[in-house]
Design a protein around this motif. Structure first.
Motif, PDB file in Angstrom:
ATOM      1  N   GLY A  78      -3.159  -6.377 -11.046  1.00 52.68           N
ATOM      2  CA  GLY A  78      -2.596  -5.669  -9.909  1.00 52.68           C
ATOM      3  C   GLY A  78      -1.267  -6.237  -9.467  1.00 52.68           C
ATOM      4  O   GLY A  78      -0.548  -5.626  -8.682  1.00 52.68           O
ATOM      5  N   CYS A  81      -3.406  -9.642  -4.948  1.00 52.33           N
ATOM      6  CA  CYS A  81      -3.840  -8.408  -5.587  1.00 52.33           C
ATOM      7  C   CYS A  81      -5.313  -8.205  -5.255  1.00 52.33           C
ATOM      8  O   CYS A  81      -5.931  -9.045  -4.576  1.00 52.33           O
ATOM      9  CB  CYS A  81      -3.615  -8.427  -7.105  1.00 52.33           C
ATOM     10  N   VAL A  95      -5.986  -3.739  -8.798  1.00 51.83           N
ATOM     11  CA  VAL A  95      -5.050  -2.897  -8.051  1.00 51.83           C
ATOM     12  C   VAL A  95      -4.069  -3.759  -7.272  1.00 51.83           C
ATOM     13  O   VAL A  95      -4.278  -4.952  -7.046  1.00 51.83           O
ATOM     14  CB  VAL A  95      -5.797  -1.951  -7.080  1.00 51.83           C
ATOM     15  N   GLU A  96      -2.996  -3.135  -6.833  1.00 49.26           N
ATOM     16  CA  GLU A  96      -1.962  -3.835  -6.083  1.00 49.26           C
ATOM     17  C   GLU A  96      -2.427  -4.168  -4.676  1.00 49.26           C
ATOM     18  O   GLU A  96      -3.360  -3.554  -4.146  1.00 49.26           O
ATOM     19  CB  GLU A  96      -0.706  -2.970  -5.996  1.00 49.26           C
ATOM     20  N   PHE A 100      -3.889   3.523  -5.358  1.00 47.64           N
ATOM     21  CA  PHE A 100      -4.056   3.556  -6.811  1.00 47.64           C
ATOM     22  C   PHE A 100      -4.831   4.810  -7.193  1.00 47.64           C
ATOM     23  O   PHE A 100      -5.401   5.503  -6.338  1.00 47.64           O
ATOM     24  CB  PHE A 100      -4.781   2.299  -7.309  1.00 47.64           C
TER      25      PHE A 100
END
Length: 355
Positions: free
Chosen positions: A117, A214, A240-241, A255
């Protein structure tokens, strides 16, 4: 000599006429130029650079693939019966497999690592993570692109008679529409194939000690069958970020996913990873629970993913809110933090998390 030549000419002409009416039609089947039109009423904000469409002959043989514009385009087809699959062709992370057959054509993503992420994390290594003792290890795969598409069935193409086909013009309503037209035009109605997930995690403790963060979400599906829009049952974890808001001690993210298979009973949990500098070295560490800093903070978000408390559910739009329960380890953890698990970014990681 003249008497012989004249009958010979008649024979040649008769033979040519016979070939024109029979053999030529057999060896050179008719082809029709079919105009494919994409009507975006089910996804008016969609902005793909283009669309790809696959026509599968019902009687077998190689599918016909064409790249088209967002509005559509022309596809030349041999007269016959087909099924069709279409989706945007500007994907990057998403991959396809089984495209030789309508029934096996699927979208998926490659294996990944739980820290992917964060931009720049190496994709070379993969990881499998065990969320709790009651579940098997879940493979980590990266998130897909935003995808749109749809199918068409019972397609008949005829140079003389036009086209006939069945499609579904309304998103999430399995009400088919049969179209019969003398024109060689097929209108399709792409809709979202992926789901948009957003989240916010508030009141994160010691967030000032993190240089970057992340997150990851468990219990998701990593593959979508396009012919019937069925999800694969295998559970995967999506990295995911996490966008940091230091002033408010919160992180947010957005996302895309293929969604979750409704028959799976395993919980959906989120975990957060923070890069912390300890003894001059910056490494990723799982965030922990404030009440027990030796326990990784996997936060159960099952009800929110399933939208249990929402009167109107929309699987394509999921928003997750986490309020508290997450702590970044301190950059000077002391003796009490030696048990805190780090994330080895480039090795296979197996983490057993007690419930």
């Amino acid at each position: 000599m003249k008497k012989f030549i004249i009958p010979f000419i008649y024979i040649c002409v008769a033979f040519a006429i016979a070939c024109e009416h029979k053999d030529l039609c057999i060896h050179h089947p008719h082809k029709s130029k079919v105009k494919v039109v994409f009507d975006w009423k089910n996804a008016p904000e969609a902005n793909p650079k283009g669309m790809g469409i696959w026509f599968y002959p019902v009687e077998g043989g190689q599918p016909v693939y064409r790249d088209l514009k967002r509005e559509g385009g022309i596809v030349e087809l041999v007269d016959g019966s087909y099924t069709a699959i279409c989706y945007n062709n500007d994907y990057e992370a998403t991959r396809i497999k089984g495209s030789k057959s309508f029934d096996t054509h699927a979208l998926y993503t490659r294996d990944g690592h739980i820290t992917e992420g964060v931009y720049g994390t190496s994709p070379a290594a993969t990881s499998r993570v065990k969320v709790d003792e009651s579940t098997t290890e879940q493979k980590v795969v990266i998130t897909p692109d935003q995808m749109w598409g749809c199918n068409a069935f019972n397609i008949t193409v005829s140079l003389e008679d036009g086209v006939k086909y069945t499609c579904y013009p309304e998103e999430d309503e399995y009400r088919e529409m049969e179209v019969i037209t003398k024109e060689h035009i097929i209108t399709l109605y792409p809709a979202e194939l992926t789901c948009t997930y957003t989240y916010e995690a508030n009141n994160i403790i010691n967030m000032e000690d993190a240089s970057q963060m992340c997150a990851a979400l468990s219990g998701m599906s990593g593959e979508l069958q396009l012919g019937n829009e069925e999800l694969n049952k295998e559970l995967v974890i999506l990295p995911v970020e996490a966008i940091m808001d230091r002033e408010n001690n919160r992180v947010t993210g957005k996302f895309y996913t293929f969604g979750h298979h409704e028959e799976n009973i395993d919980p959906h949990k989120m975990v957060f990873i923070a890069w912390v500098t300890i003894n001059g070295t910056t490494d990723p560490y799982f965030c922990v629970r404030p009440e027990n800093i030796s326990e990784i903070a996997w936060i159960d978000v099952t009800d929110q993913v399933h939208q249990e408390k929402m009167e109107v559910k929309n699987k394509r739009r999921v928003h997750i809110i986490i309020d508290g329960g997450i702590q970044v380890i301190e950059n000077d953890p002391g003796d009490g933090m030696f048990g805190t698990p780090t994330v080895d970014g480039w090795q296979e990681v197996n983490v057993d998390i007690p419930m």
